[in-house]
Design a protein around this motif. Structure first.
Motif: not given
Ligand code: FES
Length: 159
Positions: A85, A90, A95, A130, A133-134
């Motif tokens: 994502c 993220c 991410s 969310c 995240g990530p």
């Protein structure tokens, strides 16, 4: 999700079936390509050539569409679909580093499949998780609070 490879001759006949039922209107190319991908799992080059011929459309136009929309796949899907994502939540939590670890460890870019057809990699923009995240996913399973050093362990679970 276990994917089964479709022989090239079947890809051609399925593409022909889809084209036969359509108006030969270049304005409907995106929808047509989506249907082919949904049937075959990707849009093979043979299918692109057939569409170009049958719809009297340049290959460059078809390729332009396929490369513009990132949901189109030009390679056969792997047995497991991996996504990373890159949605805002993220992304700010790192991410990009998860993606970098996967691309360098498995030598594949987003939209590609490993040579052993084990994994396909896609980028997504929010999977609705969310807060953890990530995030990366493998098939339907969500892995939150990912770190690059956890990627190998996660992917080892999926043969
Ligand atoms: S931004 Fe990644 S799950 Fe929402």
């Amino acid at each position: 999700m276990q994917q089964i490879a479709i022989p090239p001759e079947d890809e051609i006949s399925k593409t022909l079936q889809i084209i036969e039922n359509k108006e030969h209107d270049p304005n409907h190319l995106v929808k047509l390509l989506q249907e082919i991908q949904s049937e075959l799992g990707y849009v093979p080059e043979n299918a692109q050539r057939l569409i170009a011929r049958k719809m009297n459309t340049p290959m460059s136009q078809i390729y332009g569409i396929l490369s513009f929309y990132n949901f189109f796949r030009l390679f056969p899907p792997g047995r497991h679909r991996v996504t990373v994502c890159l949605g805002t939540a993220c992304y700010v939590k790192g991410s990009r580093n998860i993606l970098k670890e996967i691309t360098s460890r498995y030598e594949l870019e987003a939209g590609q499949t490993t040579s052993d057809r084990r994994f396909s990699l896609d980028i997504v923009r929010c999977v609705g998780c969310c807060a953890i995240g990530p995030v990366m996913t493998v098939d339907d399973k969500v892995y939150g609070r990912m770190k690059p050093e956890k990627v190998k362990t996660v992917l080892r679970e999926h043969r």
